[in-house]
Design a protein around this motif. Structure first.
Motif, PDB file in Angstrom:
ATOM      1  N   ILE A  70      34.702  40.064  33.349  1.00  0.00           N
ATOM      2  CA  ILE A  70      34.418  38.629  33.429  1.00  0.00           C
ATOM      3  C   ILE A  70      35.687  37.837  33.104  1.00  0.00           C
ATOM      4  N   PHE A  71      36.381  38.237  32.041  1.00  0.00           N
ATOM      5  CA  PHE A  71      37.626  37.556  31.687  1.00  0.00           C
ATOM      6  C   PHE A  71      38.671  37.696  32.791  1.00  0.00           C
ATOM      7  N   MET A  72      38.771  38.897  33.364  1.00  0.00           N
ATOM      8  CA  MET A  72      39.793  39.114  34.395  1.00  0.00           C
ATOM      9  C   MET A  72      39.529  38.299  35.650  1.00  0.00           C
ATOM     10  N   SER A  73      38.266  38.070  35.997  1.00  0.00           N
ATOM     11  CA  SER A  73      38.003  37.247  37.173  1.00  0.00           C
ATOM     12  C   SER A  73      38.501  35.817  36.952  1.00  0.00           C
ATOM     13  N   ALA A  74      38.418  35.318  35.718  1.00  0.00           N
ATOM     14  CA  ALA A  74      38.921  33.976  35.413  1.00  0.00           C
ATOM     15  C   ALA A  74      40.430  33.976  35.175  1.00  0.00           C
ATOM     16  N   LEU A  75      40.933  34.972  34.422  1.00  0.00           N
ATOM     17  CA  LEU A  75      42.363  35.015  34.114  1.00  0.00           C
ATOM     18  C   LEU A  75      43.218  35.224  35.363  1.00  0.00           C
ATOM     19  N   THR A  76      42.692  35.940  36.332  1.00  0.00           N
ATOM     20  CA  THR A  76      43.428  36.156  37.575  1.00  0.00           C
ATOM     21  C   THR A  76      43.765  34.830  38.237  1.00  0.00           C
ATOM     22  N   LEU A  77      42.863  33.878  38.125  1.00  0.00           N
ATOM     23  CA  LEU A  77      43.087  32.575  38.748  1.00  0.00           C
ATOM     24  C   LEU A  77      43.893  31.621  37.879  1.00  0.00           C
ATOM     25  N   THR A  78      43.977  31.878  36.564  1.00  0.00           N
ATOM     26  CA  THR A  78      44.624  30.915  35.675  1.00  0.00           C
ATOM     27  C   THR A  78      45.988  31.344  35.139  1.00  0.00           C
ATOM     28  N   LEU A  79      46.246  32.641  35.044  1.00  0.00           N
ATOM     29  CA  LEU A  79      47.549  33.094  34.561  1.00  0.00           C
ATOM     30  C   LEU A  79      48.627  32.825  35.606  1.00  0.00           C
ATOM     31  N   ASN A  80      49.889  32.755  35.162  1.00  0.00           N
ATOM     32  CA  ASN A  80      50.952  32.616  36.154  1.00  0.00           C
ATOM     33  C   ASN A  80      51.031  33.903  36.973  1.00  0.00           C
ATOM     34  N   SER A  81      51.596  33.816  38.146  1.00  0.00           N
ATOM     35  CA  SER A  81      51.538  34.923  39.108  1.00  0.00           C
ATOM     36  C   SER A  81      52.061  36.258  38.588  1.00  0.00           C
ATOM     37  N   PRO A  82      53.265  36.328  38.016  1.00  0.00           N
ATOM     38  CA  PRO A  82      53.732  37.637  37.540  1.00  0.00           C
ATOM     39  C   PRO A  82      52.824  38.235  36.461  1.00  0.00           C
ATOM     40  N   MET A  83      52.369  37.403  35.528  1.00  0.00           N
ATOM     41  CA  MET A  83      51.509  37.902  34.466  1.00  0.00           C
ATOM     42  C   MET A  83      50.159  38.354  35.039  1.00  0.00           C
ATOM     43  N   SER A  84      49.622  37.598  35.975  1.00  0.00           N
ATOM     44  CA  SER A  84      48.354  37.957  36.601  1.00  0.00           C
ATOM     45  C   SER A  84      48.475  39.284  37.346  1.00  0.00           C
ATOM     46  N   ARG A  85      49.584  39.444  38.044  1.00  0.00           N
ATOM     47  CA  ARG A  85      49.804  40.682  38.791  1.00  0.00           C
ATOM     48  C   ARG A  85      49.829  41.886  37.854  1.00  0.00           C
ATOM     49  N   TRP A  86      50.584  41.793  36.751  1.00  0.00           N
ATOM     50  CA  TRP A  86      50.682  42.913  35.822  1.00  0.00           C
ATOM     51  C   TRP A  86      49.385  43.137  35.061  1.00  0.00           C
ATOM     52  N   ALA A  87      48.697  42.071  34.682  1.00  0.00           N
ATOM     53  CA  ALA A  87      47.410  42.222  33.991  1.00  0.00           C
ATOM     54  C   ALA A  87      46.406  42.935  34.892  1.00  0.00           C
ATOM     55  N   ASN A  88      46.381  42.566  36.170  1.00  0.00           N
ATOM     56  CA  ASN A  88      45.462  43.227  37.097  1.00  0.00           C
ATOM     57  C   ASN A  88      45.827  44.686  37.300  1.00  0.00           C
ATOM     58  N   ARG A  89      47.091  44.978  37.335  1.00  0.00           N
ATOM     59  CA  ARG A  89      47.511  46.380  37.479  1.00  0.00           C
ATOM     60  C   ARG A  89      47.088  47.196  36.261  1.00  0.00           C
ATOM     61  N   ILE A  90      47.446  46.734  35.078  1.00  0.00           N
ATOM     62  CA  ILE A  90      47.209  47.504  33.851  1.00  0.00           C
ATOM     63  C   ILE A  90      45.715  47.601  33.532  1.00  0.00           C
ATOM     64  N   ILE A  91      45.043  46.474  33.511  1.00  0.00           N
ATOM     65  CA  ILE A  91      43.622  46.484  33.162  1.00  0.00           C
ATOM     66  C   ILE A  91      42.811  47.129  34.288  1.00  0.00           C
ATOM     67  N   GLY A  92      43.232  46.951  35.536  1.00  0.00           N
ATOM     68  CA  GLY A  92      42.562  47.613  36.655  1.00  0.00           C
ATOM     69  C   GLY A  92      42.635  49.126  36.546  1.00  0.00           C
ATOM     70  N   ILE A  93      43.803  49.650  36.189  1.00  0.00           N
ATOM     71  CA  ILE A  93      43.950  51.103  35.997  1.00  0.00           C
ATOM     72  C   ILE A  93      43.075  51.569  34.832  1.00  0.00           C
ATOM     73  N   PHE A  94      43.080  50.815  33.737  1.00  0.00           N
ATOM     74  CA  PHE A  94      42.246  51.147  32.579  1.00  0.00           C
ATOM     75  C   PHE A  94      40.775  51.236  32.982  1.00  0.00           C
TER      76      PHE A  94
END
Length: 143
Positions: A70-94
């Motif tokens: 739930i947080f990632m669906s919102a954070l993906t849209l609100t974080l800056n692009s590089p941070m969003s990209r890395w957060a999606n990679r790391i948390i997505g793998i987790f």
């Protein structure tokens, strides 16, 4: 008359121009994964005939894991692009690893078919999150 042009690589330029922003795709994938999880839980709870027997600590751990979607669906849209990209990679793998472990466990325990269906859906969505986040090579052009 077809007004779209094919590029030298064979992709349709109009489709490429009208493709949704990667952030939107990722946010929808996180939401779809969560809906798959909730639907699987609904089937599981409907199938149980006795008391649930889930310890409050187990429910707390599972809640903490699944609230991340739930947080990632919102954070993906609100974080800056590089941070969003890395957060999606790391948390997505987790998430993909956790879901894969449950997916394997479903086969080992010979769980009902619906468990395997919903685990497979979750695994597909988590894998797509990682795939899209990894292909999101130039996030600055997506803003």
């Amino acid at each position: 008359m077809n007004t779209t042009e094919e590029s030298s690589s064979g992709t349709n330029k109009e489709i490429a121009r009208n493709r949704p922003d990667v952030r939107i795709i990722l946010a929808v994938l996180w939401a779809a994964g969560m809906l798959s999880s909730l639907n699987g839980d609904t089937y599981r709870l409907s199938a149980s005939t006795g008391p649930l027997g889930a310890a409050p600590r187990l429910l707390l751990v599972m809640s903490m894991i699944f609230v991340g979607s739930i947080f990632m669906s919102a954070l993906t849209l609100t974080l800056n692009s590089p941070m969003s990209r890395w957060a999606n990679r790391i948390i997505g793998i987790f998430y993909a690893l956790i879901i894969f472990a449950f997916w394997v466990l479903n086969f080992v325990l010979r769980s009902p078919g619906y468990e395997i269906v919903w685990s497979t859906a979750q695994l597909v969505f988590a894998s797509l999150v990682v795939w899209y986040a990894w292909r999101w090579t130039n996030p600055e052009s997506q803003s």
